[in-house]
Design an enzyme around this catalytic site. Structure first.
Site, short mmCIF file in Angstrom:
data_model
loop_
_atom_site.label_atom_id
_atom_site.label_comp_id
_atom_site.label_asym_id
_atom_site.label_seq_id
_atom_site.Cartn_x
_atom_site.Cartn_y
_atom_site.Cartn_z
CG ASP A 187 -0.45 -129.61 11.23
OD1 ASP A 187 0.67 -129.89 11.69
OD2 ASP A 187 -0.62 -128.87 10.23
NE ARG A 211 22.52 -124.80 26.16
CZ ARG A 211 23.04 -123.96 27.05
NH1 ARG A 211 22.29 -122.97 27.55
NH2 ARG A 211 24.29 -124.11 27.47
CD GLN A 239 7.40 -131.85 15.11
OE1 GLN A 239 6.48 -131.72 15.89
NE2 GLN A 239 8.01 -130.82 14.56
O1 F6P Z 1 0.75 -128.84 8.03
C1 F6P Z 1 1.90 -129.57 8.30
C2 F6P Z 1 3.03 -128.65 8.70
O2 F6P Z 1 4.17 -129.45 8.97
C3 F6P Z 1 2.74 -127.72 9.85
O3 F6P Z 1 2.79 -128.35 11.10
C4 F6P Z 1 3.79 -126.65 9.65
O4 F6P Z 1 3.37 -125.42 10.19
C5 F6P Z 1 3.88 -126.57 8.14
O5 F6P Z 1 3.37 -127.78 7.63
C6 F6P Z 1 5.27 -126.34 7.64
O6 F6P Z 1 5.20 -126.16 6.26
P1 F6P Z 1 6.47 -126.18 5.30
O7 F6P Z 1 6.84 -127.62 5.06
O8 F6P Z 1 5.96 -125.51 4.08
O9 F6P Z 1 7.56 -125.45 6.00
#
Ligand code: F6P
Length: 365
Positions: free
Chosen positions: A145, A283, A291
């Site tokens: 992030d 869509r 990611q």
């Molecule tokens: O902080 C990294 C992140 O991938 C965020 O971008 C996302 O909101 C969150 O973690 C998702 O978390 P989880 O893997 O617990 O679904």
């Protein structure tokens, strides 16, 4: 915490906490190799701080154990993604114990002289809490992030942006062929770094970030204007934390107990509304955890390696309660207490926002 008083650094612990990010293994490798060069033993704690709750939740790490992991995503130590572990007692093989007491006890039993904690804001806050309770810790900032304060970059971000940019490139194919609007939702929590960077790098037509609440009618007007000028498709990048003027973020699961709020679904909302407002076939694609996967980019490998080597220098200097940070071109250290409870969002006067506007990209304002 006096087990290490009066002796040099001989044995250190290392753990990875929070969501995985490409580059975690590169940090582990750098710490283990530089520790070994100083005749210091490294103990890898498994699954974040949970590795300090049971006597067998660890493994020794030698340079041989970290050979070949530089280019591998994820973490060889495993991780855990919980909010505040101090909120509850932990069930152990010795019965329920207050979490922090148990971790401090295991830290002593393992005869560790220091702990390198690799994690995002949540994990670093836990590290800071342990530091205030006497544990000698050094933090290493990680997250795709890029939202940790006091450092211009976290490792993992560049890899995530590279993947999201390629996704935007690929979505152009269908968008152009079918004259559609393609909406792509990216991660990033309450910060728009991934959306902004991947959106600009991929040439998106609309970029929606949490820092700038959006107006769907203005976005629809922008797309129709493009249409009138002959551009019959549009690519819309939506940060998962983006929200409409007068509305709220889209939450999949509210914060509960030790778990933090989980965002998601804004891409689908934007897709339905844009189809209705423009009459164009639209869509939605959610990139999600794709990611976070895959091999780290060279930028992330280098940053992670520099972070790991610097963290070990701080351990040897006994400079605890600190976090390594990137202040280009240098790796520096900052007090962990400055990091706790804050997140780094995209500044509204950031030149990348100005560049996007000057390229006629709609930010939904
Ligand atoms: O902080 C990294 C992140 O991938 C965020 O971008 C996302 O909101 C969150 O973690 C998702 O978390 P989880 O893997 O617990 O679904």
């Amino acid at each position: 915490m006096s087990s290490s008083a009066g002796r040099g650094v001989q044995r250190i612990g290392i753990l990875t906490g929070g969501g995985d990010a490409p580059g975690l293994n590169a940090v582990i490798r750098a710490v283990v190799k530089s520790a070994a060069n100083c005749h210091c033993e490294t103990i890898g704690l498994l699954d974040g701080f949970d590795g300090l709750t049971e006597p067998d939740q660890w493994r020794p790490l030698t340079p041989k154990d970290v050979t070949g992991i530089l280019r591998i995503g994820g973490t060889i130590l495993g991780t855990a993604n919980r909010g505040n572990p101090f909120a509850r007692p932990v069930e152990t093989s010795d019965g329920p114990r207050p979490y922090s007491d148990r971790c401090l006890e295991m830290f002593r039993k393992l005869q560790l002289d220091a702990l390198v904690v690799i994690g995002g804001d949540g994990t670093l806050a836990i590290a800071h809490e342990f530091f205030t309770r006497g544990m000698p810790v050094v933090g290493v900032p990680k997250t795709i992030d890029n939202d940790i304060v006091e450092t211009t970059n976290t490792f993992g971000f560049d890899t995530a942006v590279g993947f999201a940019t390629e996704a935007v490139d690929r979505l152009h194919t269908t968008a152009e062929a079918h004259h559609r609007i393609m909406v792509v939702e990216v991660m990033g929590r309450y910060a728009g770094w991934i959306a902004l960077y991947a959106g600009v790098a991929g040439g998106a037509d609309v970029i929606l970030i949490p820092e700038i609440p959006f107006d769907l009618q203005k976005i629809a007007d922008h797309i129709k204007r493009r249409e009138s000028l002959g551009a019959r498709f549009s690519i819309v990048v939506v940060a998962e934390g983006a929200w409409p003027v007068g509305g709220t973020t889209s939450v999949v699961r509210p914060a509960e107990g030790e778990y933090v709020e989980k965002l998601g679904g804004m891409g689908a909302i934007v897709t339905a509304e844009l189809e209705r407002l423009t009459g164009k076939e639209t869509r939605n694609v959610v990139l999600g955890h794709l990611q976070r996967g895959g091999s780290p980019t060279s930028f992330d490998r280098l940053l992670a390696t520099r972070f790991g080597a610097h963290a070990m220098e701080l351990v040897l200097q006994r400079k605890f309660g600190t976090m390594v940070a990137f202040h280009p071109p240098n790796i520096v250290d900052v007090p962990l207490e400055r990091v706790v409870g804050r997140i780094r969002t995209v500044p509204l006067d950031f030149d990348v926002l100005r560049a996007a506007r000057s390229m006629n990209v709609s930010l939904g304002e």
